[in-house]
Scaffold this motif. Structure first.
Motif, mmCIF file in Angstrom:
data_model
loop_
_atom_site.group_PDB
_atom_site.id
_atom_site.type_symbol
_atom_site.label_atom_id
_atom_site.label_comp_id
_atom_site.label_asym_id
_atom_site.label_seq_id
_atom_site.Cartn_x
_atom_site.Cartn_y
_atom_site.Cartn_z
ATOM 1 N N ARG A 439 58.564 46.624 62.927
ATOM 2 C CA ARG A 439 57.717 47.006 64.050
ATOM 3 C C ARG A 439 56.399 47.590 63.533
ATOM 4 O O ARG A 439 56.229 47.848 62.354
ATOM 5 C CB ARG A 439 58.429 48.047 64.919
ATOM 6 C CG ARG A 439 59.755 47.568 65.490
ATOM 7 C CD ARG A 439 60.321 48.588 66.467
ATOM 8 N NE ARG A 439 60.484 49.889 65.839
ATOM 9 C CZ ARG A 439 61.555 50.261 65.162
ATOM 10 N NH1 ARG A 439 62.573 49.431 65.009
ATOM 11 N NH2 ARG A 439 61.625 51.470 64.625
ATOM 12 N N ARG A 440 55.479 47.814 64.476
ATOM 13 C CA ARG A 440 54.169 48.332 64.102
ATOM 14 C C ARG A 440 54.285 49.707 63.458
ATOM 15 O O ARG A 440 53.590 50.010 62.490
ATOM 16 C CB ARG A 440 53.268 48.413 65.335
ATOM 17 C CG ARG A 440 51.860 48.933 65.018
ATOM 18 C CD ARG A 440 51.050 49.145 66.281
ATOM 19 N NE ARG A 440 49.708 49.607 65.942
ATOM 20 C CZ ARG A 440 49.393 50.862 65.656
ATOM 21 N NH1 ARG A 440 50.346 51.783 65.649
ATOM 22 N NH2 ARG A 440 48.139 51.199 65.366
ATOM 23 N N CYS A 497 50.907 42.814 59.474
ATOM 24 C CA CYS A 497 50.345 41.929 60.492
ATOM 25 C C CYS A 497 50.390 42.531 61.891
ATOM 26 O O CYS A 497 49.615 42.109 62.762
ATOM 27 C CB CYS A 497 51.070 40.588 60.471
ATOM 28 S SG CYS A 497 52.849 40.709 60.819
ATOM 29 N N ARG A 498 51.246 43.467 62.158
ATOM 30 C CA ARG A 498 51.358 44.031 63.496
ATOM 31 C C ARG A 498 50.440 45.233 63.713
ATOM 32 O O ARG A 498 50.481 45.867 64.760
ATOM 33 C CB ARG A 498 52.814 44.415 63.779
ATOM 34 C CG ARG A 498 53.686 43.193 63.974
ATOM 35 C CD ARG A 498 55.159 43.543 64.101
ATOM 36 N NE ARG A 498 55.965 42.363 64.336
ATOM 37 C CZ ARG A 498 56.331 41.479 63.412
ATOM 38 N NH1 ARG A 498 55.945 41.682 62.160
ATOM 39 N NH2 ARG A 498 57.041 40.420 63.713
#
Length: 945
Positions: A439-440, A497-498
C-alpha cells in the motif's frame, strides 16, 4: 522302482552343482553342452545363483550365459583348469534324495516379476548382481557382468542405468573417501524426495567446506537414478501402489503437461530441492542452476540414446526446471550486490534454456524491459504467489518462465541494486512485494528509510543529483531523465509507484536539506524553468525541515548543531522567499533562541533547557521570567530581554496569532500586523514587569524605579502618548494590567540595597510617585487597595517630616545660644546677641511652630476620600505633577522649579511672604486626587474633560 532316466538326471544335476560350487565353470560348461536335455536354461541359472561363488570372475561364465541365452551351448575350448570329478559312490536313491534337498534359488525375485520382466537371463543377472554386491561389495564386478547384456532387455537396461551407474559413481568416482558407501540393496530402496535428499547430501555440504558439486551429481547420479522411476513404481507392493494413487494426482496436477510421465514427480522433487538449497545457500543453488541445464542434461555414460526423450516431455521438464530457477531468486534473503548479480545470471540462463528474450545488463537503459509488462500481467499478480509453496505452481505468473516474468524479475533486481547502492539493502522478495502488492503507506515508510540512509554515504551535490534520478526511477520504472513528466494517472509500476510524484519530490527536498546539499535543492526547486513542485509547497517543506532541526537541537546557539543547520537552510532560501511570513517567523524564533542561549536556564526537576521547549510551551514569555530568576542581575539587560520577547511574538507565538490567521487576503495581512503590534507592546510591558519584579526581589529599588518612570509612565509609553490620564477609557486601563501592577508593587516595596534608607524622605517621595502612577493606570476596581497603601506611605512621610522638624529645632536651639538662667553667668569675653538677632530668632520659631501646628491639625482632622476627590477635581487644572501633565506641552516655571527642588531644601519663597511654598506631598496628593477624577468622578459629579 525309480525311472532310470530320473536316476541319471539326479547324478547329472549333482555333478553340475559340484562343478558350480567349486567354481569349475569350464567343466560345468562342458557338462551343460553334453547334457542339454537335463541341464536346461532355468536349471543351470538356478544352480549358478545358488552355488557359484560370488567372487568368481564374471568373464568365466559370461560366455556360458550368452550361449544359454541363444539356446545352443557349445563345447568350450579345452581348459587347463583342474576339473573336479563327481563322485559315483552315491547310490541312486541317495542321489535323488540330495537333489530334492538342493533348495535352489529362484531365478527371479518377486520385485522383478512385479516390474513385468520375463527374460530369464535378465532376471538372473539382476539377482546375481545383488548377491555379488551383498557378498563382495564390488560394483565394478557387477558392472562387468551386466554390460555385455545391456541391450538384451529394456528392463535390464533401465535397472543398470538407474542403479549400477549412479551407485558406481557415488561410491568409486565422486566420493571414494567416504566410508559410508551405499549397498545395492539399500540403493534400490531409495524412493521419492528422501532419495533426492540422500543422493545430493554430499554435493552441497554445510559451511562450504568442499566445492559445490550439485550440478555434477544431478547430471551423473540423480539423472540416471530418475531414469528408473517408472520401474521402481511398478516394483512396489499393492499397498505402496495404493498409497501412490493418493499422491500421484497431486504431483500430476502440480506438474501438469502434455504426456506427463511417472518420472515427472522425481524431477519435481529435484526442483524443490534446488529451491530449498537456495533458502540455506543461495550461491550453491546459483552454481547448480548455472552449471546444469536441467533434466535434459543427464550423463548416462553411453547407456542410453538421447533421442529416446519425447519432445513434449523435453519441453515440459525444461520449463519446470526454469521455473525452479526463477523460484530460487524469490526465496533468497541475500542483499549483497554479488547475490543480485548471480540472480541476474540465473535470469539469463533461464532465457537461454527456453529461447526467451534475455534481460538487459544492469548498466543498460533504465527504462528497458517495461514494454512487456502489460496491465493484464500486473492484474494477475497476487501476494499468494510469493508464498514458498506456491512458487513452483505452473500457474504462478511470478515464476512462470515467460518474457513478462523475466522482465519483472530483471526490474526488481535492478531496483535491489539501486537500493543497495543507496545504503538501504533489501532482499529480492521484499522489493518484489513492495512493488507489486504494498500500500501507499508501506511504500512511503520504505521511501523514508531509503532517504534516511542516503546522507550517510552521499554528501556532494553531484551525487545527490544522481540520487534524485534514481529515486524517481524507483518510483516509476519507465522514468527517463530526458522525459521526466509522466502522468500520475497512468498505471505505474515501481518500488514507490503508489506515491504521487509531488510527494516523492517533497521527500527528496527534505533529504537534500538534511544532507546540506542546498545548491541542488535551490536549483531544482527554485531556479530551474520546470519546477517539479509548486512554490508554496517548497516554502512549507523548507520551513518544516527547519523546524525539525530546531526541535532536535540541544543547544540554542545558532553556530552549533541543529540551530546551525536551521539557520543555514533559511539563509539558502531567504532570497527566494523575501516576503514569506513563515520564513520571517522562523528567523525570529532562531534569533530569540540564540539570544536565550547566553543565559543559564534549567526547567523543572533539573531538566536542561532545549530549544523545543519554547515551541512546546503554552506561554513562551514565561521562560524569560525563569531567566530572570536563575541569572542574577539579568534584569539589567532589559533591552536584550525585550528583544527576545518581541522575537517570540514575531515567531507566531503571541496570544493573538490564532485570531490573526482567521482572516484572509489583504485583511489578513492588516489584521496580522495590527495584532502583532499589540502583542509586541504587551510583550514589552510584561517583560519590563518581570524585570522590575526581579530587581525588587534582589533589592535594587533604584533600577525598578527607573524602569517604571522611564518606560512604564504615560509620558514614555507609546500606548498613552495620544491621551491624557483623564481621557483613558476604562477598557484601556483594564487591558494594561501589567504597568499599574508594576508601579503598585514598587510603591509597596520598603527594603532596598540603595544608599537611601527605606524611610528616607527621598525614598518615600519616590514610592508616592509610583503609587500615584499606579492610580493613574489601574482600573477603578483596584483604586481602594492602592489608596490604602498610598495613605500609609504618606503617613510615613508626614511623620518623617515632623521628626526632621523637631530635630532641626533641637539643633537650632543648641546653636542659638539662648539666655542663661538665673544664677548662671556668661563666659568672659562672650558676645551676647543683639536685639535684631533676637527678633529674627523669635520670628523663625513662630513660623516653625505655626507650620507644625497646621500639620498636626491636618493629621487630627483628615479629609474624607470624597472630599479629597472633590478637591482634586476642583484644583485639577492647577496640578503640577509631571505624571498628570502628559497631555500638556508646557509646564510653568514654578512647577519646573518645584519638581527639581528637593523636599528637604524647601523653604519659604521670601521674606515678603507673597509666594507660598509648593510642597512635594501636595503635588503627590493633587496627582492622586486628579487621577481619581476620571475613576470615581461620576460619584462626586466631576465634569467630563
Amino acid at each position: 522302482m525309480a525311472d532310470p532316466q530320473d536316476i541319471e538326471k539326479a547324478h547329472i544335476i549333482l555333478e553340475a552343482v559340484q562343478f558350480a560350487a567349486s567354481a569349475d565353470v569350464s567343466s560345468l560348461h562342458q557338462l551343460v553342452a553334453r547334457e542339454p536335455e537335463v541341464l536346461q536354461l532355468k536349471l543351470v541359472l538356478r544352480i549358478l545363483l545358488t552355488y557359484l561363488p560370488e567372487s568368481t570372475e564374471a568373464q568365466l561364465y559370461i560366455d556360458l550365459l550368452h550361449q544359454l541365452a541363444t539356446g545352443t551351448v557349445h563345447q568350450p575350448p579345452q581348459s587347463t583348469s583342474h576339473s573336479v570329478q563327481p563322485s559315483n559312490k552315491l547310490s541312486d536313491e541317495d542321489a535323488q534324495k540330495r537333489v530334492r534337498q538342493l533348495h535352489l534359488l529362484p531365478v527371479a525375485e518377486a520385485q522383478d516379476l512385479r516390474a513385468g520382466c520375463t527374460d530369464q537371463i535378465s532376471l538372473f543377472l539382476i539377482h546375481r548382481a545383488r548377491k555379488i554386491d551383498d557378498e563382495t561389495g564390488s560394483i565394478q564386478e557387477v558392472q562387468q557382468l551386466l554390460e555385455p547384456f545391456l541391450d538384451r532387455d529394456p528392463y535390464l537396461r533401465t535397472w543398470i542405468i538407474s542403479n549400477i551407474l549412479p551407485l558406481r559413481r557415488l561410491n568409486y568416482e565422486y566420493y571414494p573417501q567416504i566410508d559410508a558407501a551405499y549397498t545395492l540393496e539399500a540403493f534400490e530402496k531409495l524412493d521419492g524426495r528422501p532419495a533426492i535428499d540422500s543422493l545430493l547430501s554430499r554435493s552441497a555440504p554445510a559451511g562450504n567446506e568442499q566445492p559445490i558439486q550439485s550440478a555434477r551429481d544431478l547430471r551423473g547420479v540423480v539423472g540416471p537414478w530418475v531414469y528408473g522411476e517408472k520401474s521402481r513404481k511398478r516394483r512396489k507392493t499393492h499397498h505402496d501402489r495404493r498409497r501412490d494413487s493418493l499422491t500421484v494426482p497431486r504431483l500430476i496436477e502440480r506438474n501438469a503437461g502434455p504426456d506427463n510421465g511417472d518420472d515427472h514427480s522425481a524431477w519435481s522433487d529435484v526442483n524443490e530441492w534446488i529451491v530449498e538449497l537456495a533458502l540455506r545457500d543461495f550461491p550453491a543453488a546459483a552454481d547448480t542452476v548455472e552449471q546444469w541445464d536441467g533434466p535434459n542434461d543427464v550423463d548416462y555414460d553411453g547407456f542410453r540414446d538421447e533421442e529416446e526423450m519425447d519432445d513434449d516431455i523435453h519441453g515440459v521438464l525444461a520449463q519446470r526446471y526454469a521455473q525452479a530457477g526463477l523460484a530460487t531468486i524469490h526465496v533468497t534473503s541475500g542483499t549483497s550486490v554479488a547475490t543480485f548479480e548471480r540472480s541476474h545470471s540465473i535470469l539469463k540462463k533461464v532465457a537461454r534454456l527456453l529461447g526467451l528474450q534475455e534481460p538487459p545488463a544492469f548498466e543498460g537503459t533504465q527504462s528497458s524491459g517495461t514494454s512487456v509488462l502489460s496491465k493484464y500481467y500486473l492484474d494477475q499478480l497476487s501476494e499468494i504467489h510469493l508464498l514458498h509453496n506456491a512458487l513452483l505452481r505452473p500457474e504462478n505468473p511470478l515464476t512462470l518462465p515467460e518474457n513478462p516474468s523475466l522482465a519483472f524479475a530483471s526490474l526488481v533486481l535492478r531496483s535491489c541494486i539501486l537500493l543497495q547502492k543507496l545504503g538501504y539493502p533489501r532482499a529480492y522478495r521484499a522489493v518484489a512485494g513492495l512493488a507489486a502488492f504494498s500500500r501507499r503507506e508501506e511504500q512511503m515508510e520504505e521511501l523514508h528509510k531509503t532517504l534516511q540512509k542516503i546522507p550517510v554515504r552521499t554528501r556532494d551535490n553531484a551525487s545527490w543529483a544522481e540520487v534524485r534520478q534514481q529515486i524517481l526511477w524507483l518510483r516509476d520504472w519507465r522514468y527517463n531523465a530526458s522525459e521526466p513528466n509522466i502522468s500520475d494517472g497512468e498505471t505505474l509500476l515501481g518500488v514507490f509507484c503508489r506515491i504521487g510524484r509531488v510527494d516523492v519530490e517533497v521527500e527528496l527536498l527534505r533529504a537534500l536539506l538534511r544532507a546540506s546539499c542546498y545548491t541542488v535543492a535551490v536549483h531544482v526547486y527554485c531556479t530551474q524553468d520546470q519546477r517539479p513542485i509548486p512554490e508554496d509547497m517548497v516554502e512549507k517543506t523548507v520551513v518544516n525541515v527547519v523546524m525539525s532541526f530546531y526541535d532536535g537541537a540541544s543547544n540554542g546557539n545558532r553556530t552549533r548543531g541543529g540551530i546551525r543547520k536551521a539557520s543555514e537552510i533559511l539563509a539558502a532560501f531567504d532570497s527566494h522567499f523575501p516576503e514569506s511570513k513563515s520564513f520571517g517567523e522562523a528567523n525570529a524564533l532562531i534569533a530569540a533562541t540564540h539570544s536565550m542561549s547566553f543565559y543559564s536556564l534549567t526547567l523543572q526537576h533539573g531538566v536542561p533547557f532545549q530549544p523545543v521547549n519554547i515551541r512546546a510551551s503554552k506561554d513562551p514569555l514565561s521562560l524569560i521570567g525563569r531567566i530572570l530568576e536563575q541569572n542574577p542581575r539579568s534584569y539589567t539587560k532589559l533591552d536584550d530581554l525585550i528583544e527576545i520577547g518581541q522575537n517570540l511574538v514575531r515567531a507566531g507565538l503571541g496570544p493573538n496569532e490564532t485570531t490573526a490567521q482567521s482572516s484572509t487576503g489583504q485583511k489578513q495581512l492588516m489584521d496580522r500586523l495590527q495584532y502583532q503590534g499589540q502583542d509586541l507592546v504587551e510583550a514589552s510591558r510584561r517583560i519590563m514587569s518581570m524585570a522590575i519584579e526581579a530587581a525588587l526581589s534582589e533589592g535594587d529599588f533604584d533600577t525598578a524605579y527607573s524602569y517604571i518612570v522611564n518606560r512604564l509612565s504615560p509620558t514614555t509609553s507609546g500606548a498613552y502618548q495620544e491621551q491624557s490620564p483623564t481621557q483613558q477609557s476604562e477598557e484601556a486601563r483594564t487591558e494594561d494590567d501589567v504597568s499599574w501592577r508594576s508601579a503598585y508593587l514598587a510603591g509597596r516595596a520598603s527594603l532596598s540595597k540603595g544608599s537611601h534608607s527605606p524611610y528616607s524622605a527621598r525614598r518615600l517621595e519616590q514610592r508616592l510617585e509610583l503609587l500615584s502612577l499606579a492610580v493613574l493606570l489601574a482600573p477603578s476596581s483596584h483604586l481602594a487597595e492602592i489608596l490604602q497603601v498610598w495613605r500609609a506611605v504618606e503617613g510615613d512621610l508626614t511623620s518623617l517630616l515632623a521628626r526632621e522638624a523637631a530635630e532641626e529645632d533641637q539643633w537650632n536651639s543648641k546653636g542659638d545660644g539662648s539666655k542663661p538662667s538665673r544664677g548662671t553667668t556668661t563666659l568672659p569675653g562672650g558676645f551676647a546677641p543683639s536685639t535684631v538677632d533676637m527678633d529674627q530668632v523669635a520670628n523663625q520659631k513662630a513660623r516653625r511652630q505655626s507650620r507644625v501646628t497646621a500639620a498636626a491639625a491636618n493629621e487630627e482632622a483628615p479629609m474624607g476620600l470624597f472630599d479629597v476627590a472633590r478637591g482634586a477635581a476642583q484644583a485639577f487644572s492647577k496640578n503640577a505633577f509631571p505624571l498628570r501633565g502628559a497631555a500638556s506641552a508646557t509646564k510653568s516655571p514654578v512647577e519646573e522649579a518645584t519638581r527639581q527642588r528637593p523636599l528637604s531644601m524647601s523653604s519659604d519663597s521670601g521674606s515678603d511672604g507673597k509666594e507660598e511654598r509648593v510642597r512635594k506631598r501636595d503635588m503627590v496628593a493633587n496627582a492622586v486626587t486628579g487621577g481619581l477624577a476620571s475613576g470615581i468622578g461620576w460619584v462626586i459629579g466631576a465634569p467630563k474633560s
